[in-house]
Scaffold this motif. Structure first.
Motif, PDB file in Angstrom:
ATOM      1  N   LEU A 141       0.833  -1.204   0.000  1.00  0.00           N
ATOM      2  CA  LEU A 141       0.000   0.000   0.000  1.00  0.00           C
ATOM      3  C   LEU A 141       0.863   1.248   0.000  1.00  0.00           C
ATOM      4  CD1 LEU A 141      -3.238   0.657   1.976  1.00  0.00           C
ATOM      5  CD2 LEU A 141      -1.397   2.328   2.102  1.00  0.00           C
ATOM      6  N   VAL A 145       0.391   3.805  -3.085  1.00  0.00           N
ATOM      7  CA  VAL A 145      -0.346   5.043  -2.807  1.00  0.00           C
ATOM      8  C   VAL A 145       0.542   6.272  -2.911  1.00  0.00           C
ATOM      9  CG1 VAL A 145      -1.584   6.346  -1.020  1.00  0.00           C
ATOM     10  CG2 VAL A 145      -2.135   3.927  -1.426  1.00  0.00           C
ATOM     11  N   ARG A 194      -5.945   0.032  -1.262  1.00  0.00           N
ATOM     12  CA  ARG A 194      -5.067   1.136  -1.634  1.00  0.00           C
ATOM     13  C   ARG A 194      -5.868   2.336  -2.112  1.00  0.00           C
ATOM     14  NH1 ARG A 194      -1.605  -3.053  -5.287  1.00  0.00           N
ATOM     15  NH2 ARG A 194      -0.646  -4.242  -3.574  1.00  0.00           N
TER      16      ARG A 194
END
Length: 292
Positions: free
Chosen positions: A74, A78, A252
């Motif tokens: 993640l 991100v 995410r």
């Protein structure tokens, strides 16, 4: 694709962890979800540039979840479009000898983001009311003057520690740090599948530890501790968000969308304006460069 509503994930009242979803159907396939994440994270990256120039807020992103809940990937996906100077990632492991010579919040405090920056903490100060609560013997390693045995690590001890954490976060937000706390809500079945993949795929073997299975046996205890921690510390100034984590791509996108939707509401975040003298002479500076 269905819209993501921040308020659907924000925890504003007492919860039962068993009642929070670990799956979220966006009505979209993997490719569509990934394309939407790319769009949102570009906007997040642009916003971070503005925050860096503005220089009055910092952002602390706290990621908590069981092993294999997808925290590492993640972070990679991100924050991929952030300027490297604007984001700092910290992963907190077992406390070092030096860290144990300080109070339990010290190692987290010294890694807080400066104004204008994002700090992403992979595992956080909440380890001190999660792992240590499941394994109270770890508290003895802190060598606290009033803790002489496991018997001293009682409910009164945890009450005080939760109060300290709430005060810590209140201090941060009062001084310009925007705090986001994301609980990566992974189901026990999905954790089993991910652990099996680590064993089945040779390139993933390095991620596996026999200790993962020992901790998995304590799943119910961990869930009780997470539930209590979330209920005691999801405050208006530093709320928790439930992130359904059984599908990594969906998780995410939800995190990215919550960050962007919340931060864009701070209308005072904008690039600083040039002083009047500099603005009045912009044409002169352009002429000077063009005539070199």
């Amino acid at each position: 694709m269905k819209d993501i509503n921040t308020n659907d994930h924000k925890i504003t009242s007492k919860i039962k962890l068993s009642g929070l979803p670990s799956k979220h159907d966006l009505g979209a396939d993997k490719d569509t979800t990934e394309e939407e994440l790319k769009r949102v994270r570009r906007k997040l990256g642009d916003l971070q540039d503005t925050m860096y120039a503005h220089g009055k807020y910092s952002v602390l992103v706290c990621l908590q979840g069981m092993d294999t809940s997808g925290k590492d990937s993640l972070i990679r996906e991100v924050f991929k479009d952030f300027n490297a100077r604007g984001v700092e990632v910290m992963s907190f492991k077992v406390p070092t000898e030096l860290e144990l010579k300080h109070d339990y919040l010290w190692r987290h405090y010294i890694k807080l983001p400066a104004r204008g920056k994002f700090g992403v903490h992979n595992r956080t100060h909440y380890e001190n009311v999660l792992v240590t609560r499941v394994h109270p013997e770890y508290i003895l390693g802190e060598k606290l003057p009033f803790v002489h045995s496991i018997d001293d690590v009682n409910e009164s001890f945890w009450d005080k520690r939760f109060e300290q954490i709430n005060n810590f976060e209140k201090h941060l937000t009062d001084n310009g740090t925007l705090v986001f706390k994301f609980f990566m809500n992974l189901s026990k079945d999905e954790q089993r599948n991910r652990l099996l993949r680590r064993l089945d795929k040779k390139e993933k073997n390095w991620k596996f530890s026999a200790g993962d299975l020992k901790e998995r046996k304590l799943w119910d205890q961990y869930m009780d501790c997470y539930e209590d921690a979330i209920n005691r510390t999801s405050t208006e100034n530093a709320p928790w968000y439930n992130i359904p984590a059984d599908d990594k791509h969906t998780a995410r996108l939800i995190v990215a969308q919550i960050l962007y939707d919340t931060l864009k509401e701070y209308k005072d975040i904008k690039e600083p304006e040039l002083d009047d003298k500099t603005k009045a002479n912009l044409h002169l500076y352009k002429d000077q460069l063009n005539n070199e």
